[in-house]
Enzyme design. Structure first.
Site, PDB file in Angstrom:
ATOM      1  N   GLU A  75       7.345  50.031  40.712  1.00 46.12           N
ATOM      2  CA  GLU A  75       7.144  50.720  39.448  1.00 46.12           C
ATOM      3  C   GLU A  75       5.963  51.693  39.488  1.00 46.12           C
ATOM      4  O   GLU A  75       6.046  52.800  38.951  1.00 46.12           O
ATOM      5  CB  GLU A  75       6.927  49.688  38.339  1.00 46.12           C
ATOM      6  CG  GLU A  75       6.998  50.320  36.962  1.00 46.12           C
ATOM      7  CD  GLU A  75       6.874  49.288  35.851  1.00 46.12           C
ATOM      8  OE1 GLU A  75       6.838  48.075  36.156  1.00 46.12           O
ATOM      9  OE2 GLU A  75       6.829  49.701  34.692  1.00 46.12           O
ATOM     10  N   ASP A  76       4.877  51.288  40.102  1.00 49.84           N
ATOM     11  CA  ASP A  76       3.628  52.045  39.948  1.00 49.84           C
ATOM     12  C   ASP A  76       3.164  52.810  41.175  1.00 49.84           C
ATOM     13  O   ASP A  76       2.107  53.434  41.143  1.00 49.84           O
ATOM     14  CB  ASP A  76       2.485  51.092  39.532  1.00 49.84           C
ATOM     15  CG  ASP A  76       2.683  50.556  38.124  1.00 49.84           C
ATOM     16  OD1 ASP A  76       3.460  51.175  37.382  1.00 49.84           O
ATOM     17  OD2 ASP A  76       2.066  49.526  37.785  1.00 49.84           O
TER      18      ASP A  76
END
Ligand code: MN
Length: 489
Positions: A75-76
């Site tokens: 996700e990051d």
């Protein structure tokens, strides 16, 4: 940033843990998140490390810990799913992707319909593997612990969705301790004034109840010794948010003196026979309160699996007190729920070992537990209006979850038939369906499926959809595909 503490926790319950893999995951995550900081100014890696530590406190397997360390990587950071597969294998990559999917689902829908739809998607994403839920809960737990630093609006949003979704989810999984902690962390952000009022209002009552329980505990210990029963007598104070909910019930009407389990006595013993012996001992000294009396959740467990005997008695000076009696194992289960089952079932089968988990021999069992949870969840949603009101899951009452022979979950409307299922899996499977089995037994194609059914479609190459299917199918997808077929012809 060291992982010594994490590793020593893991080794204390799982000597066969894959420490190399865990260390590799930590190094990988640290590298991937390099340069990222949390709002507090700490390095970002402190977050996944804390999440992994929470999972280790729940005594989870190496895969869960690794996934905890890697859970924000897709996700990051620029790291892709493909790279995850290459480095850690498909199982771990899938779990991390599952968590990413859950995180990306926005629960604030513009309408109830969209909200419920998103909620369903979330549950579906989580139902593929229970560990997705456990990691997500640990993630939420740590985010709340560190939420004071967040901008007010974001903080409230996180806290509100915790009360709406994650705490009820933890409760459904029997994780009483997690549920109570999540709620207490969210409480001051969502209801600051009420929180402040309650802390002050309840403080003297808690203090008095605790003092009283100290005395009562000594008395019960003495009685147990007289009967030669070994056990542990403790007390637990009610979580603040749960107290707040109780005070809001009409029959309590904000009067704390009517809350008899503000501080409850807990007697833990070795086996079920001793539980009933303790109940006898308690009742021979203190009379049960009529109308409240005894609730035997050992004979009839709660839908989430909770087992314990609760009795409310007039104790010293007629003070009304709740006593909870259970075995040590029941206690562990009541605090840690599914996570405890995981550990125990593994320990019982062949000693805790990672090979057991990773070889996949454990997978069907673990999947079945989750299936059972989902099914009983569904049942409870249909049965209990209170549950429906306390949750926003009511949209699910009109849905069923069925499973493919591979264990994949399909979410269908109430009344769905094997044909609806077949089209949900694949258009071709729908078009070529000639028969179906539910839980191993032949059923007709218009058979109404139930939650928890394992559905198998029998197909024949070259077969075509039948027009009369349109009479009984309930999904738009099946209808569209069947109509499309006839239009094309
Ligand atoms: Mn996270």
């Amino acid at each position: 940033m060291a992982i010594d503490k994490l590793i020593s926790t893991i080794q204390s319950y799982n000597p066969g843990a894959n420490i190399d893999l865990i260390t590799k995951a930590f190094d990988f995550a640290r590298e991937a998140h390099l340069g990222q900081k949390r709002l507090s100014g700490e390095l970002f890696i402190t977050h996944p490390l804390s999440v992994a530590q929470i999972l280790a406190n729940y005594k989870l397997d190496s895969t869960s810990i690794v996934v905890g360390l890697l859970h924000d990587v897709i996700e990051d950071t620029p790291v892709t799913y493909g790279e995850m597969v290459k480095n850690f294998g498909k199982e771990i990559a899938d779990l991390v992707e599952g968590i990413t999917k859950v995180s990306n689902i926005k629960l604030q829908g513009s309408s109830d319909e969209i909200y419920v739809e998103n909620l369903r998607k979330m549950i579906l994403a989580m139902s593929k593997d229970l560990r997705v839920v456990l990691v997500k809960l640990a993630d939420r737990y740590h985010n709340l612990q560190t939420a004071s630093i967040l901008p007010k609006e974001r903080r409230i949003k996180i806290a509100q969705s915790t009360l709406d979704i994650y705490a009820p989810l933890a409760e459904r999984l029997g994780m009483g301790e997690m549920k109570g902690n999540l709620e207490d962390l969210a409480f001051p952000y969502v209801y600051p004034a009420e929180y402040k009022w309650l802390t002050e209002y309840s403080r003297p009552y808690f203090r008095k109840a605790e003092e009283f329980l100290d005395k009562a505990t000594k008395f019960v210990y003495k009685k147990l010794a007289e009967e030669n029963i070994t056990g542990k007598v403790t007390s637990r104070s009610k979580h603040l948010y749960s107290l707040w909910e109780k005070l809001n019930r009409p029959e309590i009407d904000k009067d704390i003196t009517k809350v008899y389990d503000l501080v409850a006595m807990r007697v833990l013993v070795n086996n079920i026979r001793d539980c009933y012996a303790v109940l006898g001992i308690i009742h021979s000294s203190w009379k049960p309160v009529p109308a409240i009396g005894v609730r035997d959740f050992i004979a009839i467990p709660k839908p989430n699996g909770y087992r314990s005997i609760h009795t409310t008695v007039f104790s010293f000076k007629e003070r009304i007190t709740e006593v909870q009696i259970r075995t040590f194992e029941m206690h562990e289960e009541a605090e840690n729920g599914v996570a405890a089952h995981w550990y125990y079932s593994e320990k019982k089968s062949s000693g805790i070992s990672d090979t057991n988990l990773n070889s996949g021999t454990f997978a069907p069992l673990e999947k079945m537990n989750w299936v059972k949870q989902l099914v009983s969840w569904q049942k409870e949603i249909v049965d209990s209006t209170e549950f429906m009101e306390s949750l926003k899951f009511d949209g699910l009452a009109h849905r069923i979850f069925v499973f493919s022979p591979k264990g994949d979950v399909y979410d269908l409307p109430f009344g769905a038939t094997p044909i609806d299922f077949a089209y949900a899996v694949h258009t071709r499977l729908g078009n070529q369906a000639i028969g179906a089995k539910a839980n191993g037994k032949m059923v007709s194609l218009d058979h109404k499926l139930k939650s928890g059914d394992l559905v198998e479609i029998i197909k024949k190459e070259g077969e075509r959809p039948k027009k009369d299917w349109l009479q009984f199918i309930v999904t738009r997808l099946a209808k569209r595909e069947i109509n499309k077929h006839f239009r094309e012809k």
